[in-house]
Design an enzyme around this catalytic site. Structure first.
Site, PDB file in Angstrom:
ATOM      1  N   ARG A 142       4.972 -23.263  37.928  1.00 44.15           N
ATOM      2  CA  ARG A 142       4.921 -23.223  36.457  1.00 44.15           C
ATOM      3  C   ARG A 142       4.438 -21.872  35.935  1.00 44.15           C
ATOM      4  NH1 ARG A 142       2.903 -29.294  34.693  1.00 44.15           N
ATOM      5  NH2 ARG A 142       4.959 -30.253  34.956  1.00 44.15           N
ATOM      6  N   LYS A 155      10.740 -48.974  36.240  1.00 48.85           N
ATOM      7  CA  LYS A 155      10.832 -49.921  35.127  1.00 48.85           C
ATOM      8  C   LYS A 155      11.980 -49.624  34.173  1.00 48.85           C
ATOM      9  CE  LYS A 155       5.869 -50.881  34.983  1.00 48.85           C
ATOM     10  NZ  LYS A 155       4.659 -50.782  34.162  1.00 48.85           N
ATOM     11  N   GLY A 179      10.257 -34.561  36.728  1.00 51.94           N
ATOM     12  CA  GLY A 179       9.581 -35.706  37.327  1.00 51.94           C
ATOM     13  C   GLY A 179       9.815 -35.859  38.818  1.00 51.94           C
ATOM     14  N   GLY A 198       8.553 -35.421  30.967  1.00 49.19           N
ATOM     15  CA  GLY A 198       8.511 -36.220  29.737  1.00 49.19           C
ATOM     16  C   GLY A 198       9.421 -35.676  28.656  1.00 49.19           C
TER      17      GLY A 198
END
Length: 398
Positions: free
Chosen positions: A35, A206, A355, A378
């Site tokens: 990063r 999920k 992710g 996100g």
């Protein structure tokens, strides 16, 4: 179109740059500096164009005063200094006289990094969340420290914080940095203007985490491959027995409605790698119906073949979420198989939405085989849902 660095005069200006230096640190050592390196094109451009550069970032969450001693950006300033080969002035404040004076004394081409913006979330052991709730006074204060604001932190672009929206709302000149510019260009190409056939691969545990993505991509994709734990909610919606597998009972009707609406666009696994408990041991395999004592922890070999056959003709692929419990050696084959299939596509535009799927591709050594791997899990997920990103939306247009 948002203003980019090329649209703004930075010569001699004090430029406030929101970077994403939220890197893993263990015992004071940075274990992954990707990063930091991702911000270098913007930082180097500002150095070359005679800006006075003020960098700031969050690092993790600050829940109590004691967190501050472990979550300082000081080790990051040292690492950035090493990578840049240039002195980086570190100020261990988020506001105050020392910070203001240090910024005022900056010369053209010099770089200053100030302390973790999330230190503003706890004051005197009270949780105030000035940064993460976009405190108006804090946004105005930070904006007063410079002439130009550059948002180059895509990882927080889906958040409305004082260090992005707060500053941009209170400064006369703002733009996106090169990292955010590239993210927006790549995501737009992959999601908004895909070349067809367009195959989306959605994984993870999920359905509730990916409702918006499925909703949005049903309008755009030719096929949506679904894997991971979320597939079992769809299996149950079809009347299959899923044993002890993960299932969101309150999302079964929603899964049914997606299958009806999709008209064959949604492709589910046809077999599973299973275990009798959540552990990394030799798998059993089952077809569409699982024994009562088994839980599905990965897609099976027939599903890998099926997914690979669908992917082989794709011109655009967007992937978000693993196919199984990728952390378990015995249950990573589905994720590996899908990753390899995408990586070896010839002439396709291939996008990973950050992710776990990004971590998987990088760990497997396929980082350079994808057109784009997003730096913001996100933020890229919300982009894939078709949502507006507040940290980008607030930036001035060209």
């Amino acid at each position: 179109m948002k203003k980019t660095l090329n649209d703004v005069n930075v010569n001699g200006k004090t430029v406030l740059v929101r970077v994403d230096f939220n890197v893993p640190i263990k015992d004071g050592i940075i274990t992954d500096d990707n990063r930091i390196r991702a911000a270098l094109p913007t930082i180097n451009y500002l150095i070359e164009n005679n800006a006075k550069i003020v960098l700031f970032s969050h690092l993790s969450r600050i829940k109590e005063e004691a967190d501050k001693s472990k979550k300082s950006l000081q080790p990051i300033s040292k690492k950035l200094e090493e990578i840049l080969g240039k002195k980086v002035l570190f100020v261990n404040q988020t506001r105050g006289t020392e910070l203001e004076t240090s910024i005022k004394n900056l010369k053209e081409g010099e770089v200053l990094l100030f302390e973790n913006t999330r230190f503003e979330d706890v004051k005197n052991n009270e949780v105030v969340k000035f940064e993460s709730k976009n405190n108006e006074e804090l946004g105005k204060y930070w904006a007063s420290l410079g002439d130009v604001f550059v948002n180059d932190a895509f990882g927080t672009a889906h958040r409305k914080h004082a260090s992005n929206v707060g500053i941009a709302s209170n400064i006369s000149e703002s733009c996106v940095g090169f990292l955010v510019q590239k993210e927006l260009e790549m995501l737009s190409k992959g999601i908004d203007k895909p070349e067809h056939p367009f195959v989306a691969i959605i994984g993870g545990a999920k359905v509730s985490d990916k409702i918006g993505v499925i909703d949005n991509l049903l309008k755009k994709a030719d096929k949506i491959i679904i894997g991971g734990g979320m597939a079992f909610t769809f299996f149950k919606a079809q009347g299959h027995s899923i044993g002890k597998s993960l299932c969101e009972e309150d999302k079964i009707d929603l899964a049914k409605s997606y299958l009806d609406k999709a008209e064959g666009k949604i492709v589910l696994p046809v077999d599973s790698a299973t275990n009798n408990e959540f552990k990394d041991s030799k798998p059993s395999f089952a077809g569409l119906d699982l024994p009562e004592d088994q839980m599905g922890l990965d897609i099976g070999p027939k599903s890998i073949d099926l997914f690979q056959s669908i992917l082989k003709d794709a011109k655009t692929v967007a992937w978000n979420g693993p196919m199984g419990v990728f952390e378990f050696e015995n249950f990573k084959n589905g994720t590996v198989g899908v990753c390899e299939a995408i990586a070896n596509l010839d002439g396709a535009f291939t996008l990973i939405g950050g992710g776990d799927s990004a971590a998987a591709a990088i760990q497997l050594g396929y980082k350079d085989k994808f057109t784009h791997i997003s730096t913001g899990g996100g933020a890229s997920l919300e982009y894939m849902e078709g949502k507006v990103l507040p940290g980008v939306d607030i930036i001035k247009n060209k």
